[in-house]
Scaffold this motif. Structure first.
Motif, mmCIF file in Angstrom:
data_model
loop_
_atom_site.group_PDB
_atom_site.id
_atom_site.type_symbol
_atom_site.label_atom_id
_atom_site.label_comp_id
_atom_site.label_asym_id
_atom_site.label_seq_id
_atom_site.Cartn_x
_atom_site.Cartn_y
_atom_site.Cartn_z
ATOM 1 N N ILE A 153 0.850 -1.196 0.000
ATOM 2 C CA ILE A 153 0.000 0.000 0.000
ATOM 3 C C ILE A 153 0.889 1.251 0.000
ATOM 4 O O ILE A 153 0.630 2.216 -0.729
ATOM 5 C CB ILE A 153 -0.927 -0.030 1.232
ATOM 6 N N PHE A 154 1.952 1.219 0.788
ATOM 7 C CA PHE A 154 2.902 2.340 0.879
ATOM 8 C C PHE A 154 3.501 2.682 -0.492
ATOM 9 O O PHE A 154 3.499 3.831 -0.925
ATOM 10 C CB PHE A 154 4.011 1.963 1.866
ATOM 11 N N GLU A 155 4.006 1.647 -1.191
ATOM 12 C CA GLU A 155 4.619 1.907 -2.505
ATOM 13 C C GLU A 155 3.619 2.500 -3.483
ATOM 14 O O GLU A 155 3.951 3.381 -4.274
ATOM 15 C CB GLU A 155 5.157 0.600 -3.101
ATOM 16 N N ARG A 156 2.384 1.994 -3.423
ATOM 17 C CA ARG A 156 1.367 2.509 -4.360
ATOM 18 C C ARG A 156 1.054 3.972 -4.079
ATOM 19 O O ARG A 156 0.881 4.766 -5.009
ATOM 20 C CB ARG A 156 0.093 1.672 -4.282
ATOM 21 N N SER A 157 0.990 4.336 -2.792
ATOM 22 C CA SER A 157 0.690 5.731 -2.452
ATOM 23 C C SER A 157 1.839 6.642 -2.880
ATOM 24 O O SER A 157 1.612 7.713 -3.456
ATOM 25 C CB SER A 157 0.427 5.863 -0.951
ATOM 26 N N VAL A 158 3.069 6.213 -2.593
ATOM 27 C CA VAL A 158 4.237 7.010 -2.984
ATOM 28 C C VAL A 158 4.290 7.136 -4.513
ATOM 29 O O VAL A 158 4.500 8.223 -5.065
ATOM 30 C CB VAL A 158 5.542 6.376 -2.445
ATOM 31 N N ALA A 159 4.056 6.021 -5.203
ATOM 32 C CA ALA A 159 4.127 6.031 -6.671
ATOM 33 C C ALA A 159 3.040 6.917 -7.267
ATOM 34 O O ALA A 159 3.277 7.637 -8.248
ATOM 35 C CB ALA A 159 4.014 4.604 -7.210
ATOM 36 N N ALA A 160 1.846 6.885 -6.672
ATOM 37 C CA ALA A 160 0.742 7.698 -7.197
ATOM 38 C C ALA A 160 1.066 9.182 -7.077
ATOM 39 O O ALA A 160 0.790 9.973 -7.987
ATOM 40 C CB ALA A 160 -0.560 7.379 -6.450
ATOM 41 N N CYS A 161 1.679 9.580 -5.964
ATOM 42 C CA CYS A 161 2.058 10.987 -5.795
ATOM 43 C C CYS A 161 3.180 11.366 -6.764
ATOM 44 O O CYS A 161 3.121 12.406 -7.429
ATOM 45 C CB CYS A 161 2.509 11.256 -4.356
ATOM 46 N N ALA A 162 4.195 10.499 -6.862
ATOM 47 C CA ALA A 162 5.346 10.803 -7.720
ATOM 48 C C ALA A 162 4.936 10.849 -9.196
ATOM 49 O O ALA A 162 5.553 11.549 -9.996
ATOM 50 C CB ALA A 162 6.448 9.773 -7.503
#
Ligand code: MG
Length: 388
Positions: free
Chosen positions: A30-39
């Protein structure tokens, strides 16, 4: 514009031993997806992630992969959510005109939502994404265990707060000292309100959910499975087939169950066609090859091998790839033994090897009905559904 992704929480309500931001959603956390979505947003220049101090090292690897060159820093969070956010804000370069704070438990944030919050915060000083309320909202009174409606709240006066929440640098500089003080706040917007700033509300989206409960996680995984653009599937199906001739002088083993006083099945291993068909079905569903590739019949190691043990071995690989059995359906075609008589033993034996319960396994026996070519063999069809 920079974003602080807040993942400092230790919330273990969902995953037991693991904080929820580290749970997997498809092929990533979930963390990677949130970071990736912002980036991924063209409006975002850099990303700071805040994580529990104990997870810093692992999070740095994940965040670097998810944000690429947009990663500014991964920093350790504090005691309260607001302490974590403050730690993240201090790592944001001072020339950022607008800074967003985004909750790592909202992996489905979009470029559109991010852009709306940035624009409103740049203009008015503070902004928040929020979802409209579509259900009618009732005010409930409660007394002596009874609940009743004592009012209907106009829903156009309500909004469900989401993240990102965005703040212009001057507003943020005023917020930071309070954020690290003894005053407790539930979110950053309420702090801006507390300081007398007007917080503009822009449209979030109902899909921009916060993953908080087990149901949220199941729905999020289902959403991924139905939308290839989001990532990996949550269900896969595999088909298996096998046939072996009956041969005198061999023990008959069907799905790991020894059937006495019957001719066995020819084969390099114990000839257990049921286990072979199922092994192919589960390996096929997981994309891990087939029984002949894993346990070649040219290898003396598998001579007279216990095929139930081979199935258990193959399924351990399937489990290691993140799958569990949804259900298994079998058709076994033969004159003897009568499959109906051994079906319960068969299901129990297979459930043990497949780490499941017999209610997820169905066994149907068919007789060849005079089809000469099928008279001397056992033929097995297996369909397996895997889930994650
Ligand atoms: Mg075979």
């Amino acid at each position: 514009m920079d974003v602080v992704v807040a993942a400092g929480g230790q919330g273990r309500r969902l995953g037991g031993a693991v904080a929820k931001q580290w749970l997997s959603l498809g092929d990533r956390t979930i963390f990677e997806r949130s970071v990736a979505a912002c980036a991924a947003s063209s409006r975002v220049r850099g990303v700071v992630a805040v994580v529990p101090a104990a997870d810093l090292e692992a999070a740095r690897v994940l965040a670097a992969a998810a944000a690429g060159s947009k990663l500014i820093a991964v920093v350790a969070g504090g005691e309260r959510r607001q302490d974590s956010v403050a730690a993240g804000l201090r790592a944001v370069p001072h020339d950022a005109h607008v800074v967003l704070v985004h909750d790592a438990a909202r992996p489905f944030v979009t470029d559109g939502i991010i852009g709306r919050v940035i624009d409103a915060a740049a203009h008015g000083g503070a902004a928040i994404a929020a979802a409209r309320v579509h259900d009618t909202v009732k005010h409930i009174a409660c007394e002596d265990g009874q609940r009743w409606i004592d009012g209907t709240i106009p829903r156009d006066e309500l909004a469900l707060a989401q993240t990102p929440q965005g703040f212009r640098r001057d507003v943020l500089d005023a917020m930071l000292p309070v954020m690290t003080s003894a005053v407790d706040v539930t979110d950053e917007a309420s702090l801006a309100e507390h300081l007398g700033h007007r917080v503009e509300v822009v449209d979030g989206h109902p899909d921009n959910v916060k993953i908080t409960t087990e149901d949220d996680l199941v729905r999020a995984r289902r959403a991924l499975g139905n939308d290839g653009a989001h990532g990996a599937a949550t269900m896969r199906i595999g088909l298996g087939y096998d046939s072996h001739r009956f041969a005198d002088g061999r023990r008959l083993v069907v799905g790991g169950v020894h059937v006495p006083d019957q001719a066995g099945l020819a084969g390099h291993s114990d000839g257990d066609a049921v286990c072979h068909a199922i092994t192919d079905a589960v390996l096929g569903a997981a994309g891990l090859g087939d029984v002949g590739g894993l346990f070649p019949d040219t290898d003396p190691a598998w001579k007279d091998a216990d095929s139930l043990a081979l199935l258990r071995d193959a399924f351990a690989r399937v489990r290691a790839a993140g799958w569990r059995l949804g259900n298994l359906d079998l058709v076994v075609i033969c004159h003897r033994p009568k499959i109906g008589r051994i079906a319960d033993a068969l299901r129990a034996s297979l459930a043990g090897a497949l780490d499941t319960t017999p209610d997820r396994i169905s066994v149907k026996g068919k007789t060849p009905e005079g089809t000469a070519a099928l008279e001397d063999a056992m033929i097995v069809h297996a369909v397996a559904l895997l889930e994650r």
